[in-house]
Design an enzyme around this catalytic site. Structure first.
Site, PDB file in Angstrom:
ATOM      1  CD  GLU A 226      -2.973   1.104   2.316  1.00 50.66           C
ATOM      2  OE1 GLU A 226      -3.266   0.007   2.816  1.00 50.66           O
ATOM      3  OE2 GLU A 226      -3.516   2.166   2.669  1.00 50.66           O
ATOM      4  NE  ARG A 304      -9.410   0.469   8.668  1.00 47.77           N
ATOM      5  CZ  ARG A 304     -10.685   0.453   8.256  1.00 47.77           C
ATOM      6  NH1 ARG A 304     -11.585  -0.292   8.878  1.00 47.77           N
ATOM      7  NH2 ARG A 304     -11.069   1.154   7.218  1.00 47.77           N
ATOM      8  CD  GLU A 707      -8.413  -4.292   5.469  1.00 46.04           C
ATOM      9  OE1 GLU A 707      -9.333  -3.508   5.157  1.00 46.04           O
ATOM     10  OE2 GLU A 707      -7.368  -3.926   5.999  1.00 46.04           O
TER      11      GLU A 707
HETATM   12  N1  LUZ Z   1      -5.582   2.266   4.257  1.00 53.30           N
HETATM   13  C1  LUZ Z   1      -5.862   3.544   4.552  1.00 53.30           C
HETATM   14  C2  LUZ Z   1      -6.278   1.245   4.770  1.00 53.30           C
HETATM   15  O1  LUZ Z   1      -5.174   4.436   4.081  1.00 53.30           O
HETATM   16  N2  LUZ Z   1      -6.911   3.810   5.342  1.00 53.30           N
HETATM   17  C3  LUZ Z   1      -7.684   2.859   5.891  1.00 53.30           C
HETATM   18  O2  LUZ Z   1      -8.621   3.159   6.615  1.00 53.30           O
HETATM   19  C4  LUZ Z   1      -7.350   1.516   5.614  1.00 53.30           C
HETATM   20  N3  LUZ Z   1      -8.034   0.514   6.158  1.00 53.30           N
HETATM   21  C5  LUZ Z   1      -7.690  -0.731   5.893  1.00 53.30           C
HETATM   22  C6  LUZ Z   1      -6.613  -0.984   5.061  1.00 53.30           C
HETATM   23  N4  LUZ Z   1      -5.934  -0.019   4.498  1.00 53.30           N
HETATM   24 MO1  MOS Z   2      -4.710  -2.770   3.214  1.00 55.12          MO
HETATM   25  S1  MOS Z   2      -4.074  -3.313   5.051  1.00 55.12           S
HETATM   26  O1  MOS Z   2      -3.622  -2.469   2.100  1.00 55.12           O
HETATM   27  O2  MOS Z   2      -6.264  -2.854   2.945  1.00 55.12           O
END
Ligand code: LUZ
Ligand code: MOS
Length: 750
Positions: A226, A304, A707
């Site tokens: 990510e 989160r 998830e």
């Molecule tokens: N990425 C993000 C995430 O930037 N914000 C989120 O709330 C999130 N949640 C799950 C996985 N990636």
């Molecule tokens: Mo994510 S933890 O790349 O949804």
């Protein structure tokens, strides 16, 4: 499993970064990095490395033409260290050479002198020293301070959860190809093409329209790509820019494990207060997040955690404090669940310990406090369409929880060395990026003159089946065969300003954008059809299986003819559309609002057997009732649940990230870092669908899947603990994950 890529995967024809036919003259890059956890770089000696035949360049921070900065949320992270190094594995520079082997050989000849500085690895110690990524975050609801006096039972304790290595099958990598006029095309294994584009533009000091990022597919990501795919793309781009040659950079498995961040370990304190009947009146928790050396996504991950601190329960008084602690480890990053699992584990531990003290079964407390509609989540969002109780009740009945518990008890009465344990895990996971602005996506759809269709969206395929889902959505919207549809690569020149494919929302956001784009084209096509069929009103027309129907009656007009007709009439057969999740908001000052489009619910029951002589265990079964909404593809969704369960169990049981006292990663390969194998996977996994659920926010009423199921794995931890308890009923076990067989054994006998 029917999935767009499956035949190519089976034949080995699917292309990943390392399979791409690179242009002639491509050079290979390898990074060199800090060997110490914290210190000053005194001298970098590259003389010997440079003299190796085939070495073309050695690049460090001095060679960056733009800004040496890759931080996304907070600008605190350099691409290449400047002066100071902050963790073992921090990139200092790259060697670019004619072959990968030469680059690696040269990396090993680079000599760096350091002056060591004190290093911190423990988040609580970092907190004591004031080493924070940002000021603490506090969410509060009701008034915990006033309620403790009214509680019959109060339990306080400490909880540890460990890190987790992503072990995506494909390691990080990128190919950068210089094009005309200073443009660079990047093929990157990233979940977030726009992040790569933006960051590379900043590093090179050029505007974003000079950088094109293209993603075919990833061999898994789980959050690890990510944010952290960006660095490797930026290094390849820098080398391509400097040398005007294509450059490929792919990490070896050991470099990948050593240099990239993992799931955040947390150390947490909790306090829970209940009535003697088991109603939870108050919950207070402080989470010390081990962020590593730079912010990366830690602030969002911490948010989160706070959002999921109360899991599926309604608790009238809550106060949570999140503290992101800076340590001398690689920056920890997104990992399936994104801080949610760490938050949920703490409340489950608190309930477990409260139940123990009250002589109750934890599942009684869990059951009593499930969220009901018209209550609010403790961050202020109204609870709507809560399936918490429905999932629980169905699981209880379908799998006969009472009988399962009885079987465990009977077994434990008859056996001494082997003990069984059982635990239930309800889940509730918020769907949407918690940063509201990220909840947008777009799609570009072309219908070609032969009736075939090309679809581009912001979604990145990483094995989760998002391409298949988008194909289904497009096929249903046009009512044409899936055979006609190609899902194109994810590319920043076709679909711009994208959010990462993350937060379980890839199919929701991009599927909805694709539907909007298809509808635009469909509207135009129906006007053409109305003209052709001499019908005044398009509302009576529809396409069913590639044939035009008028007032429900089949006509002679078929899809291919309609497309040709539209083209001749000079009608636009392409459309771009954007989707933004409606009705979401969050006030980051007050920490209240409705950040999530909806929540995903479910209940899992895990049964285990522990060998109390050896400390080893088997996961006998995981039985789940999950709220899928109206699944677009049940086989893909069940696969996601099964994979999530295995990964969740792995995190809490066998996967142990360990470092030396000097901050060097010891679990740096698959011989020292154990991931779930066929023996540690659950012997039996049963997944059933909660019926009659609805969800206006998902394409065709579907729900996000990526998830949430990981968190069923939490019940494996407490099931093992229950089995240990059956062996040593008087012992007060610590709550410290992962619960490896070694740890089980030590805890049973000390
Ligand atoms: N990425 C993000 C995430 O930037 N914000 C989120 O709330 C999130 N949640 C799950 C996985 N990636
Ligand atoms: Mo994510 S933890 O790349 O949804």
């Amino acid at each position: 499993m029917r999935k767009t890529d499956i035949e190519k995967h089976v034949r080995g024809e699917s292309q990943f970064i390392d399979d791409i036919n690179v242009p002639e003259g491509t050079l290979y890059a390898a990074a060199f990095d800090s060997k110490i956890a914290h210190g000053e770089i005194l001298n970098i000696n590259v003389d010997e490395a440079k003299s190796i035949f085939g070495v073309r360049a050695i690049l460090t921070s001095k060679d960056i033409p733009g800004i040496n900065q890759v931080g996304g949320i907070i600008p605190d992270e350099t691409l290449f260290a400047e002066g100071e190094v902050h963790f073992v594995g921090e990139p200092i520079g790259i060697v670019v050479a004619d072959s990968y082997d030469i680059a690696r050989k040269a990396v090993n000849k680079i000599k760096i002198d350091y002056e060591k500085l004190p290093a911190v690895f423990d988040p609580r110690e970092a907190f004591e020293k004031g080493e924070l990524i940002m000021p603490p975050r506090i969410f509060s609801f009701g008034n915990v301070d006033e309620i403790w006096d009214k509680c019959d039972i109060i339990v306080e304790g400490k909880v540890e959860t460990g890190g987790q290595e992503h072990i995506y099958l494909e390691t990080q990598g990128s190919v950068a190809i210089p094009e005309e006029g200073g443009k660079i095309k990047l093929i990157s294994a990233t979940q977030s093409p726009t992040t790569v584009q933006r960051t590379v533009a900043r590093i090179l000091g050029v505007e974003m329209n000079n950088i094109e990022v293209d993603v075919l597919r990833l061999g898994g990501a789980f959050g690890g790509k990510e944010d952290q795919a960006t660095h490797w793309a930026a290094m390849a781009a820098l080398a391509a820019h400097k040398l005007n040659k294509p450059v490929k950079l792919v990490l070896s498995r050991m470099d990948d494990i050593r240099m990239t961040g993992k799931r955040h370990p947390y150390s947490s304190d909790y306090k829970i207060g209940l009535t003697s009947e088991g109603k939870i009146l108050a919950f207070e928790a402080t989470y010390f997040q081990n962020a590593g050396a730079f912010a990366d996504l830690s602030p969002a991950i911490l948010d989160r955690t706070l959002f999921h601190a109360t899991n599926s329960y309604y608790i009238p008084n809550v106060k949570t404090t999140g503290i992101s602690c800076k340590t001398n480890l690689p920056p920890n990053t997104a990992f399936r669940g994104f801080g949610g699992p760490q938050g949920k584990f703490v409340i489950e531990a608190a309930i477990y310990k409260a139940a123990e003290k009250m002589g109750m079964d934890a599942s009684e407390i869990q059951r009593k406090n499930l969220l009901k509609d018209d209550k609010t989540f403790y961050y202020g969002q109204l609870v709507e369409n809560s399936y918490a109780e429905k999932c629980w009740t169905k699981a209880e009945e379908k799998y006969d929880l009472k009988k399962l518990k009885q079987e465990v008890e009977d077994f434990n009465r008859k056996n001494y060395q082997f003990k069984k344990g059982i635990a239930v895990m309800p889940i509730c996971f918020g769907i949407s990026f918690t940063n509201t602005f990220l909840n947008q996506a777009s799609a570009l759809v072309h219908v070609y003159t032969d009736g075939s269709i090309g679809v581009s969206t912001a979604a990145v395929e990483m094995g989760q089946g998002v391409n298949e889902k988008i194909k289904i959505v497009v096929s249903r919207t046009f009512s044409v065969s899936q055979e006609r549809i190609r899902i194109e690569t994810t590319n920043t020149t076709r679909v711009a300003n994208t959010s990462a494919t993350a937060a379980s929302s890839g199919a929701d956001l991009n599927g909805n954008a694709a539907i909007l784009a298809c509808k635009n084209i469909l509207d135009r096509l129906l006007k053409v059809a109305a003209e052709e069929l001499k019908v005044s009103d398009t509302s009576e027309l529809e396409i069913r299986n590639e044939v035009l129907y008028n007032q429900g009656i089949k006509t002679n007009l078929i899809w291919d003819e309609l497309i040709k007709l539209a083209y001749i009439k000079r009608i636009n057969l392409s459309s771009q559309a954007s989707y933004a999740t409606p009705n979401i908001n969050f006030d980051r000052e007050k920490n209240t609002g409705s950040p999530f489009a909806y929540h995903v619910y479910g209940t899992g029951i895990t049964t285990v057997t522990v060998d109390c002589l050896r400390g080893t265990y088997t996961i006998d079964s995981v039985k789940v009732v999950h709220d899928f909404g109206k699944s677009l593809n049940p086989v893909i969704d069940i696969g996601q649940v099964e994979g999530g369960i295995a990964q969740g169990i792995g995190w809490l049981t066998v996967e142990e990230v360990s470092h030396s006292d000097e901050g060097k990663l010891l679990s740096n390969s698959l011989s020292t870092y154990k991931i779930p194998d066929i023996y540690s996977a659950a012997k039996e996994v049963e997944v059933s669908f909660l019926e009659d659920t609805e969800n206006q926010y998902g394409p065709f009423n579907s729900k996000a899947i990526g998830e949430p199921p990981l968190m069923y794995g939490i019940s494996a931890y407490f099931a093992i603990l229950n089995a240990m308890k059956a062996f040593r009923p008087e012992k007060d076990f610590e709550i410290s994950a992962p619960l490896t067989p070694e740890k089980v054994l030590m805890n049973l006998y000390n």
